[in-house]
Design an enzyme around this catalytic site. Sequence first.
Site, PDB file in Angstrom:
ATOM      1  N   THR A 114       0.966  16.739   3.807  1.00 65.78           N
ATOM      2  CA  THR A 114      -0.286  17.466   3.578  1.00 65.78           C
ATOM      3  C   THR A 114      -1.383  16.709   4.340  1.00 65.78           C
ATOM      4  O   THR A 114      -2.239  16.073   3.742  1.00 65.78           O
ATOM      5  CB  THR A 114      -0.645  17.553   2.076  1.00 65.78           C
ATOM      6  OG1 THR A 114      -0.578  16.222   1.512  1.00 65.78           O
ATOM      7  CG2 THR A 114       0.286  18.456   1.327  1.00 65.78           C
ATOM      8  N   CYS A 129      -2.059   7.605   3.161  1.00 68.16           N
ATOM      9  CA  CYS A 129      -2.453   8.137   1.848  1.00 68.16           C
ATOM     10  C   CYS A 129      -3.933   7.964   1.531  1.00 68.16           C
ATOM     11  O   CYS A 129      -4.641   8.955   1.344  1.00 68.16           O
ATOM     12  CB  CYS A 129      -1.606   7.491   0.764  1.00 68.16           C
ATOM     13  SG  CYS A 129       0.145   7.740   1.057  1.00 68.16           S
ATOM     14  N   LYS A 145      -6.549   9.862   3.787  1.00 67.43           N
ATOM     15  CA  LYS A 145      -6.364  11.318   3.647  1.00 67.43           C
ATOM     16  C   LYS A 145      -6.731  11.781   2.233  1.00 67.43           C
ATOM     17  O   LYS A 145      -7.421  12.778   2.053  1.00 67.43           O
ATOM     18  CB  LYS A 145      -4.892  11.619   3.955  1.00 67.43           C
ATOM     19  CG  LYS A 145      -4.367  12.938   3.488  1.00 67.43           C
ATOM     20  CD  LYS A 145      -2.927  13.132   3.913  1.00 67.43           C
ATOM     21  CE  LYS A 145      -1.914  12.461   3.003  1.00 67.43           C
ATOM     22  NZ  LYS A 145      -1.773  13.029   1.656  1.00 67.43           N
TER      23      LYS A 145
HETATM   24  C1  UGA Z   1      -0.604   4.174  -1.850  1.00 67.30           C
HETATM   25  C2  UGA Z   1      -0.519   3.924  -3.361  1.00 67.30           C
HETATM   26  O1  UGA Z   1      -0.620   2.522  -3.612  1.00 67.30           O
HETATM   27  C3  UGA Z   1       0.800   4.467  -3.932  1.00 67.30           C
HETATM   28  O2  UGA Z   1       0.800   4.328  -5.346  1.00 67.30           O
HETATM   29  C4  UGA Z   1       0.904   5.960  -3.565  1.00 67.30           C
HETATM   30  O3  UGA Z   1       2.115   6.522  -4.018  1.00 67.30           O
HETATM   31  C5  UGA Z   1       0.842   6.103  -2.068  1.00 67.30           C
HETATM   32  O4  UGA Z   1      -0.411   5.558  -1.603  1.00 67.30           O
HETATM   33  C6  UGA Z   1       0.886   7.569  -1.737  1.00 67.30           C
HETATM   34  O5  UGA Z   1      -0.045   8.291  -2.062  1.00 67.30           O
HETATM   35  O6  UGA Z   1       1.921   8.018  -1.240  1.00 67.30           O
HETATM   36  P1  UGA Z   1       0.418   3.014   0.322  1.00 67.30           P
HETATM   37  O7  UGA Z   1      -0.328   4.014   1.124  1.00 67.30           O
HETATM   38  O8  UGA Z   1       1.826   2.735   0.659  1.00 67.30           O
HETATM   39  O9  UGA Z   1       0.432   3.421  -1.233  1.00 67.30           O
HETATM   40  O10 UGA Z   1      -0.397   1.665   0.477  1.00 67.30           O
HETATM   41  P2  UGA Z   1      -1.031   0.573  -0.494  1.00 67.30           P
HETATM   42  O11 UGA Z   1      -0.083  -0.518  -0.720  1.00 67.30           O
HETATM   43  O12 UGA Z   1      -1.635   1.212  -1.667  1.00 67.30           O
HETATM   44  O13 UGA Z   1      -2.197   0.030   0.481  1.00 67.30           O
HETATM   45  C7  UGA Z   1      -3.186   0.933   1.008  1.00 67.30           C
HETATM   46  C8  UGA Z   1      -4.151   0.191   1.903  1.00 67.30           C
HETATM   47  O14 UGA Z   1      -5.006  -0.675   1.137  1.00 67.30           O
HETATM   48  C9  UGA Z   1      -3.469  -0.706   2.944  1.00 67.30           C
HETATM   49  O15 UGA Z   1      -4.142  -0.589   4.181  1.00 67.30           O
HETATM   50  C10 UGA Z   1      -3.633  -2.106   2.372  1.00 67.30           C
HETATM   51  O16 UGA Z   1      -3.621  -3.125   3.331  1.00 67.30           O
HETATM   52  C11 UGA Z   1      -4.992  -1.985   1.688  1.00 67.30           C
HETATM   53  N1  UGA Z   1      -5.169  -2.968   0.600  1.00 67.30           N
HETATM   54  C12 UGA Z   1      -4.436  -2.868  -0.545  1.00 67.30           C
HETATM   55  C13 UGA Z   1      -6.097  -3.980   0.759  1.00 67.30           C
HETATM   56  O17 UGA Z   1      -6.789  -4.101   1.802  1.00 67.30           O
HETATM   57  N2  UGA Z   1      -6.274  -4.869  -0.273  1.00 67.30           N
HETATM   58  C14 UGA Z   1      -5.559  -4.791  -1.420  1.00 67.30           C
HETATM   59  O18 UGA Z   1      -5.792  -5.640  -2.323  1.00 67.30           O
HETATM   60  C15 UGA Z   1      -4.617  -3.776  -1.562  1.00 67.30           C
END
Ligand code: UGA
Length: 434
Positions: free
Chosen positions: A86, A262, A265
């Site tokens: 999506t 994710c 978006k």
């Molecule tokens: C995220 C959610 O965490 C999942 O629960 C969800 O299922 C998924 O989206 C989705 O909608 O499919 P994801 O996109 O794999 O998962 O990534 P995250 O681990 O959540 O990290 C997202 C972003 O935030 C990354 O760029 C990461 O580096 C950043 N981040 C995360 C930080 O800069 N600091 C943090 O403390 C945590």
Amino acid sequence: MKIAVIGTGYVGLPTGVGFAELGNEVVCIDKIPEKINDLNNGKITLYEQGLEELFLKNKENGRLKFTTNLADGVKGAEVIIIAVGTPTHPVTKEADMKYIHAAAGELSEHIKSYVVVAVKSTVPVGTGDDVEEIISQGKPNSDFDVVSLPEFLREGFAVEDFFNPDRIVIGADSEKAKQKLKELYAPFEGKTNFLFVSRKSSETIKYASNSFLAIKVHYINEMSNFCEKSGANIEEVAMGMGLDTRIGPKFLQPGPGYGGSCFPKDTLAMSCMARKYGVHLNLVETAIRHNELRKADMALRIVDAVGDIKHPRVAVLGLTFKGGTDDVRESPAMDIVEELLRYGLSLKVYDPKGMENAKPMLHDRVYYAKDVEDACAGTDLCVILTEWEEFKKLNFPVLKHNMRSPRIIDMRNLLNSAEINLAGLEYKCLGRLC
Ligand code: UGA
């Protein structure tokens, strides 16, 4: 149970493999013949820790099959999981529903007996109603229920999250569908939290969770900026905040901005969706705007650090949006690389898993290094943009010897400043004096 999964991306494939591992008969369906060919030939199409072994095992034992033929794939399925993309609509910035609508339309003609259609893709409130209507129009009087089954898998940890979920949210407005999904998720009974809610609440839970987490990351990045000016240490501050159980220690790591397929978006889609209902989500909108500004600010820090060196060369370590994945979509690292190229810097890039996915975007505008040492050799600055384990083990004496000016900017706070300073390199990180 017989299950069909439509879409073999970062959600569909781990979901299909996971349900096969739990003993179900799973058919994964995708329109892209090359993908299905690869999967049928035992070649995994994306990187996820631990996925390949399970994929091969279940393909081998016959519980996991792949096809481009929707009619064959959904035949006899008791649950059909829709896990298509999506993406952000390029003009409206809303979630683009074209793949969901197409999947619903196409599967409608193949419903022969009662089936639960579970929407796993992240979709705006009311999508369940639309899917229901599309299927009913495609085949009037067919026996089915549409439920919302949001996924909370993190990329890179999809297998771990599939088998150890924090919660399983099921948005079902029919008792029959609820029972069918209880049966599907029976192996998790007593091991995690089950939440049965209305379809609309379930659709909202997914967007509300991702938006909240994006705001949390934005908040810690703002605190990090504050610490840099005030002399406090962001890591100590985050630790102190995280010990409050109401706040929690996770998602308090400063970085170059959030990215991935994710958060960017879903925050956009959440704010567009709310505006349609006349609600302004000020916090979400602020996070979106300032996350963009953060990436530009990070690029500027790098340019400032290079200063007036003639023909500067910069090593960029990390291209994926976070560690543990090969995904460079909406990666802050990629945006920063683009910005640095606009400033005319010459870049040597390296990522343990993301190089192949980055190449179609960066073409020959950068040098693709074979490892960390190759990336850093002869450069004036080394910038860390992704939190890969491998980067925690940099060999500082070797870097000092091989770099033209031995300096590191660590935008994930991975390294130990005392060790680096001892080795005689200059070091800067986020949110504290280094
Ligand atoms: C995220 C959610 O965490 C999942 O629960 C969800 O299922 C998924 O989206 C989705 O909608 O499919 P994801 O996109 O794999 O998962 O990534 P995250 O681990 O959540 O990290 C997202 C972003 O935030 C990354 O760029 C990461 O580096 C950043 N981040 C995360 C930080 O800069 N600091 C943090 O403390 C945590």
